[in-house]
Design an enzyme around this catalytic site. Structure first.
Site, PDB file in Angstrom:
ATOM      1  N   HIS A  54      22.473  58.256 -29.131  1.00  0.00           N
ATOM      2  CA  HIS A  54      21.527  57.488 -28.292  1.00  0.00           C
ATOM      3  C   HIS A  54      21.039  58.339 -27.123  1.00  0.00           C
ATOM      4  O   HIS A  54      21.770  58.583 -26.168  1.00  0.00           O
ATOM      5  CB  HIS A  54      22.198  56.222 -27.759  1.00  0.00           C
ATOM      6  CG  HIS A  54      21.254  55.311 -27.043  1.00  0.00           C
ATOM      7  ND1 HIS A  54      21.026  54.008 -27.434  1.00  0.00           N
ATOM      8  CD2 HIS A  54      20.464  55.497 -25.947  1.00  0.00           C
ATOM      9  CE1 HIS A  54      20.151  53.444 -26.624  1.00  0.00           C
ATOM     10  NE2 HIS A  54      19.797  54.333 -25.707  1.00  0.00           N
ATOM     11  N   HIS A  56      17.064  59.513 -24.993  1.00  0.00           N
ATOM     12  CA  HIS A  56      15.599  59.387 -24.877  1.00  0.00           C
ATOM     13  C   HIS A  56      15.053  60.789 -24.610  1.00  0.00           C
ATOM     14  O   HIS A  56      14.919  61.201 -23.448  1.00  0.00           O
ATOM     15  CB  HIS A  56      15.230  58.442 -23.725  1.00  0.00           C
ATOM     16  CG  HIS A  56      15.758  57.056 -23.901  1.00  0.00           C
ATOM     17  ND1 HIS A  56      14.938  55.986 -24.184  1.00  0.00           N
ATOM     18  CD2 HIS A  56      17.027  56.569 -23.865  1.00  0.00           C
ATOM     19  CE1 HIS A  56      15.686  54.898 -24.302  1.00  0.00           C
ATOM     20  NE2 HIS A  56      16.959  55.222 -24.109  1.00  0.00           N
ATOM     21  N   GLN A 149       9.584  50.415 -24.715  1.00  0.00           N
ATOM     22  CA  GLN A 149      10.180  50.392 -23.372  1.00  0.00           C
ATOM     23  C   GLN A 149       9.727  49.198 -22.520  1.00  0.00           C
ATOM     24  O   GLN A 149      10.497  48.628 -21.762  1.00  0.00           O
ATOM     25  CB  GLN A 149       9.829  51.699 -22.634  1.00  0.00           C
ATOM     26  CG  GLN A 149      10.294  51.790 -21.194  1.00  0.00           C
ATOM     27  CD  GLN A 149      11.791  51.962 -21.071  1.00  0.00           C
ATOM     28  OE1 GLN A 149      12.320  53.037 -21.303  1.00  0.00           O
ATOM     29  NE2 GLN A 149      12.503  50.902 -20.721  1.00  0.00           N
ATOM     30  N   HIS A 207      17.728  48.141 -27.951  1.00  0.00           N
ATOM     31  CA  HIS A 207      18.255  48.144 -26.583  1.00  0.00           C
ATOM     32  C   HIS A 207      18.559  46.691 -26.271  1.00  0.00           C
ATOM     33  O   HIS A 207      17.640  45.896 -26.036  1.00  0.00           O
ATOM     34  CB  HIS A 207      17.226  48.698 -25.604  1.00  0.00           C
ATOM     35  CG  HIS A 207      17.264  50.179 -25.478  1.00  0.00           C
ATOM     36  ND1 HIS A 207      16.947  51.008 -26.518  1.00  0.00           N
ATOM     37  CD2 HIS A 207      17.597  50.977 -24.433  1.00  0.00           C
ATOM     38  CE1 HIS A 207      17.080  52.262 -26.119  1.00  0.00           C
ATOM     39  NE2 HIS A 207      17.474  52.281 -24.859  1.00  0.00           N
ATOM     40  N   GLU A 210      20.792  45.002 -21.911  1.00  0.00           N
ATOM     41  CA  GLU A 210      21.185  46.029 -20.932  1.00  0.00           C
ATOM     42  C   GLU A 210      20.883  45.482 -19.538  1.00  0.00           C
ATOM     43  O   GLU A 210      19.927  45.875 -18.865  1.00  0.00           O
ATOM     44  CB  GLU A 210      20.433  47.340 -21.174  1.00  0.00           C
ATOM     45  CG  GLU A 210      20.997  48.480 -20.318  1.00  0.00           C
ATOM     46  CD  GLU A 210      20.239  49.788 -20.494  1.00  0.00           C
ATOM     47  OE1 GLU A 210      19.193  49.801 -21.164  1.00  0.00           O
ATOM     48  OE2 GLU A 210      20.705  50.802 -19.921  1.00  0.00           O
ATOM     49  N   ASP A 306      22.412  58.856 -23.539  1.00  0.00           N
ATOM     50  CA  ASP A 306      21.311  57.983 -23.126  1.00  0.00           C
ATOM     51  C   ASP A 306      20.208  58.725 -22.364  1.00  0.00           C
ATOM     52  O   ASP A 306      19.066  58.724 -22.778  1.00  0.00           O
ATOM     53  CB  ASP A 306      21.827  56.804 -22.288  1.00  0.00           C
ATOM     54  CG  ASP A 306      20.834  55.650 -22.215  1.00  0.00           C
ATOM     55  OD1 ASP A 306      19.845  55.659 -22.975  1.00  0.00           O
ATOM     56  OD2 ASP A 306      21.048  54.730 -21.403  1.00  0.00           O
ATOM     57  N   TRP A 312      16.392  57.300 -15.101  1.00  0.00           N
ATOM     58  CA  TRP A 312      17.540  56.394 -15.214  1.00  0.00           C
ATOM     59  C   TRP A 312      18.866  57.092 -14.929  1.00  0.00           C
ATOM     60  O   TRP A 312      19.897  56.439 -14.851  1.00  0.00           O
ATOM     61  CB  TRP A 312      17.586  55.776 -16.613  1.00  0.00           C
ATOM     62  CG  TRP A 312      16.401  54.910 -16.866  1.00  0.00           C
ATOM     63  CD1 TRP A 312      16.280  53.591 -16.537  1.00  0.00           C
ATOM     64  CD2 TRP A 312      15.161  55.288 -17.470  1.00  0.00           C
ATOM     65  NE1 TRP A 312      15.042  53.145 -16.904  1.00  0.00           N
ATOM     66  CE2 TRP A 312      14.338  54.150 -17.479  1.00  0.00           C
ATOM     67  CE3 TRP A 312      14.661  56.483 -18.010  1.00  0.00           C
ATOM     68  CZ2 TRP A 312      13.041  54.156 -17.993  1.00  0.00           C
ATOM     69  CZ3 TRP A 312      13.374  56.497 -18.527  1.00  0.00           C
ATOM     70  CH2 TRP A 312      12.575  55.339 -18.514  1.00  0.00           C
TER      71      TRP A 312
HETATM   72 FE   FE2 Z   1      18.707  53.833 -23.869  1.00  0.00          FE
END
Ligand code: FE2
Length: 410
Positions: A54, A56, A149, A207, A210, A306, A312
């Site tokens: 996982h 991005h 997203q 996702h 979260e 991630d 993030w």
């Molecule tokens: Fe993610």
């Protein structure tokens, strides 16, 4: 080529491996042939390659550009990324992804599942990642999730963008139910995503929940649709951090459904300990899903990075060792066997999630892809933060590291 005296997956008895034509030919006590290339590992740890289940890739290496996420929340991260997306272009993505893939390769990763933001009318990132997937396939197997997203129903033309991304070649359908405007949109987005995956024979990675909102219950819809549509382990629920906050009576009921559905889970300990609990005073929630309890029920869980230096998460180095190390702490999985076997969270368990088990693992007749760590076993590797000495893919060396030397002068 003959690899001698390898500690294969923590097994104390040392074994040898013969590789021919990029395939594992023999494993066990192997007789050396004259003129054969031999590497004597002298008991070093040999594992199947690590798997990033996982990340991005399209957002990596953009932290602070154009603004820093000051609150440290997921939602400010999405706002920051929305600004960065305005100047996204093919070359920008190619340059960053090429750098990150090499960071991963140096750390023994050979497989990546990347989520790619498709809430962009031009699908710039999806196009660039599809190119890179093809260009890098000899050194890195990249699996692409079409990731909405900013929502499927809560973003203009969101459903059509998802359909377009799948038509272009995305391997996996994504969703983000906790970001949709309403609970009804959340359920409808999951119905749409899982139905699309079933129709197009794609995997699913959502996702899911979260958020620290204990009322965020996308997971039960994901699991129910996975069961009803017969998708089962083709479906993955990523993050599921709200599960951390569910009451135990609800989890008891939910767990039955999760087992029936056979879906996979991915937890991201580095990023979710950073993002979650941000509006708590004290005590502050740890923000990682119930990994220990899921594993105890026989449910498949892997760990992912991630984010790497993006809106993030302002850190990250492409080493899954840090992910496992922190994950074991926050999930309170510090028993001897839990520590020793924790490499499975970034190898075999992740292989199940990615559906790559047919060409993954240290087994005769499978592709000769493996890594060697400067350690006696994985417990030792975690404690020493051992480097990956070699990474071989299909019998070809694609990365090597030299251990740094430290001297204490007393
Ligand atoms: Fe993610």
């Amino acid at each position: 080529m003959l690899i001698k005296n390898a500690c294969i997956e923590n097994v104390e008895t040392l074994n040898d491996i013969r590789i021919e034509d990029g395939i594992f030919k023999e494993i066990g006590k192997v007789i050396e042939k004259p003129d054969e290339d031999v590497i004597d590992l002298k008991g070093k740890l040999l594992l199947p390659p690590f798997i990033e289940s996982h990340v991005h890739l399209d957002t990596c290496l953009t932290a602070g550009d154009p603004v820093w996420n000051m609150s440290g929340t997921l939602f400010e991260g999405i706002e920051c990324w929305s600004k960065r997306k305005e100047k996204l272009n093919r070359e920008d993505i190619r340059e960053r992804v090429n750098r990150v893939v090499r960071m991963y390769a140096a750390n023994g990763i050979q497989f990546i599942r990347t989520h790619v933001d498709i809430t962009d009318p031009s699908l710039t990132a999806m196009k660039a990642l599809l190119e890179l997937k093809e260009e890098l396939k000899d050194v890195m197997e990249i699996q692409i999730v079409a990731f909405p997203q900013e929502g499927i129903l809560s973003y203009p033309n969101g459903k059509q963008l998802m359909i377009d991304a799948v038509e272009m070649g995305a391997d996996v359908v994504g969703a983000i139910p906790h970001f949709e405007f309403t609970r009804e949109y959340s359920v409808e987005s999951l119905d749409f995503a899982l139905k699309l995956a079933a129709d197009k024979n794609k995997l699913v990675d959502v996702h899911c929940d979260e958020i620290d909102d204990e009322a965020s219950r996308g997971l039960e819809t994901v699991a129910t649709r996975a069961l009803e549509l017969g998708l089962y382990d083709k479906v993955t629920a990523s993050h599921t951090t709200a599960m951390h906050s569910y009451n135990n009576a609800y989890v008891l009921r939910l767990m039955r459904l999760l087992k029936m559905s056979r879906i996979n889970f991915v937890a991201n300990p580095l990023v979710n300990t950073h993002l979650q609990g941000r509006i708590d005073t004290y005590p502050k929630r740890r923000g990682v899903t119930r990994v220990k309890e899921l594993l105890a029920e026989g449910i498949n869980v892997s760990f992912g990075h991630d984010d790497i230096y993006d809106p993030w998460y302002p850190m990250g180095n492409g080493s899954l060792r840090d992910v496992v190390f922190l994950g074991l702490h926050v999930c309170q999985m510090m028993g001897y066997e839990e520590i020793m076997n924790s490499y499975k969270l970034i190898s075999h368990n992740a292989a199940k999630t990615l559906h790559i088990c047919d060409h993954y693992g240290i087994e005769v007749s499978k592709p000769a892809s493996f890594i060697v760590l400067d350690a006696d076993n994985y417990y030792d590797a975690l404690i020493k933060d051992a480097v990956v000495l070699y990474s071989y893919r299909n019998g070809r060396k694609i990365a090597e590291n030299t251990p740094s030397e430290r001297k204490v002068l007393f």
